[in-house]
Design a protein around this motif. Sequence first.
Motif, PDB file in Angstrom:
ATOM      1  N   GLU A  43      -2.024   4.408   2.230  1.00 25.81           N
ATOM      2  CA  GLU A  43      -1.859   3.881   0.814  1.00 25.81           C
ATOM      3  C   GLU A  43      -0.537   3.341   0.911  1.00 25.81           C
ATOM      4  O   GLU A  43      -0.004   2.459  -0.081  1.00 25.81           O
ATOM      5  N   GLN A  44       0.482   3.673   1.774  1.00 31.97           N
ATOM      6  CA  GLN A  44       1.533   3.219   1.804  1.00 31.97           C
ATOM      7  C   GLN A  44       2.009   2.885   3.310  1.00 31.97           C
ATOM      8  O   GLN A  44       1.704   3.623   4.205  1.00 31.97           O
ATOM      9  N   THR A 242       2.590  -4.388  -3.730  1.00 31.57           N
ATOM     10  CA  THR A 242       1.260  -3.693  -3.827  1.00 31.57           C
ATOM     11  C   THR A 242       0.452  -4.851  -3.152  1.00 31.57           C
ATOM     12  O   THR A 242       0.492  -5.918  -3.774  1.00 31.57           O
ATOM     13  N   ILE A 250      -2.694  -1.373  -0.605  1.00 28.25           N
ATOM     14  CA  ILE A 250      -1.789  -0.689   0.040  1.00 28.25           C
ATOM     15  C   ILE A 250      -0.160  -1.115  -0.189  1.00 28.25           C
ATOM     16  O   ILE A 250       0.108  -2.223  -0.853  1.00 28.25           O
TER      17      ILE A 250
END
Length: 468
Positions: A43-44, A242, A250
Amino acid sequence: MTATNGVSKAPGCIPAPNPGQTFWQQDGNIEFSDYRSTETLPEQTDILIIGAGYAGTSTAYHLLAEGTKNSITILEARGVCSGATGRNGGHLRPDLYGHIPTYIERAGLEAAVEIAEFEIAHVPAMKKFIREQGIDCDFNLCRSIDVWCNEQSAQNAKTVYGQMVAHGLSYMEDVVFYTGKEAEGISGVKGAKACASYTAASMSPYKFIIHLTKLILASEQVNLQTHTPAVSILPDPSGGYTVDTSRGKIHADTIIHANNAYVSGLLPEYEKNIIPCKGIACHIAVPDGTKAPLLNNSYINRTEDNTLSYLIGRNDGGIVVGGAAAKFKPFKYQWYNNVDDSILIDAAKDYYNDYMQRTYHGWDNSGAAVRQIWSGVMGYSYDSHPHIGSVPNKPGQYINAGFNGHGMPVIWLSAKGLAKMIAHGAPFEKCGIPRLFQTSQLRIDRAQNGTEGKGDILGTASFGATKQ
């Protein structure tokens, strides 16, 4: 290509899904062709690298070498090293004089020599790294032989050689120039009118990148996601960006665009700065059970009609050769702004049949024939220089792209310099990269406006060539 509401998005400029196979991948053991460090997309990430070819993997390696503690995620639209790096000719050949006279005219001697010396430095730097890491990538230190079979071109080359020597450049001491019958005897090329020789190298780019991939994946900081093209980038109101991909979103604080020919897909301002252009290369071998004549140099050959080919001889007696741009250049739709590397360039697909017999003494009865031929997509820049550094007006985004079919002696140390910028905040001027490589709004505007500094896409200078 569009850029609306802060979104960078151009889904048309992404790699074709089914590239043709190359000689470098012939054993069928195509590592990391379908690899994901984690089942789901993170996600990051602190740093996001777009592209898992030479530029992307090298930048990741150098970031780790610079001691970054940040997490790194690499997105690749296909498999690792499936783009230009895994499809080139394996020619690690610096340009000592080919385009340097043009750069001298544009920017002065000092700036031009920076480029030549930067490229020359790649040969010992990569030799040292490959030896220290024990990388099996068929590295071979050799002499590169420039050959001219056209009398006028040979005379022009000799004139340019004289001009370069007159500048008093120390690196020109490595260059030896021959004319007349001596040129044919030294080069082994039929009808050679002149030739020059200097130090270069050859290698398997695919094997090198696969080994480099293993090195970076040994770090828990790195997450590799293949078959995950990035399709848009949107500034996040809370900071960073993003990135939308084919498998979800991500968030990244820093983005490195290392996808060369495809860079305008996410940076539309580079649409006229870096153009995707197709080329061809092939593998030639003699029949099984026979021995190929010795060919232990690498070559840039120009025929009497000035068709250029770049060639390496391999330890197994095989040949990898590509180029022939003069044969397909008039058929612009087949190669210009074309990203489909599953299709050969029709205008030149038969050019290398009997190439060794036509070109070299001693090969007439060798039976050498094309065993495999493929196309690749290169990123040609408007002014013939790569774009490296911080993307103008997009804080936290960097670019390492636009190598003009000449990335082998440029990318490794460019990635090292870029890693210093990102890991330590070093200014471009302190990172060891030639000044003319720095991306800028001025360079972007020049290409968009069609003003000074235009390069010759798929072209060559009168003395030398910028082909891998």
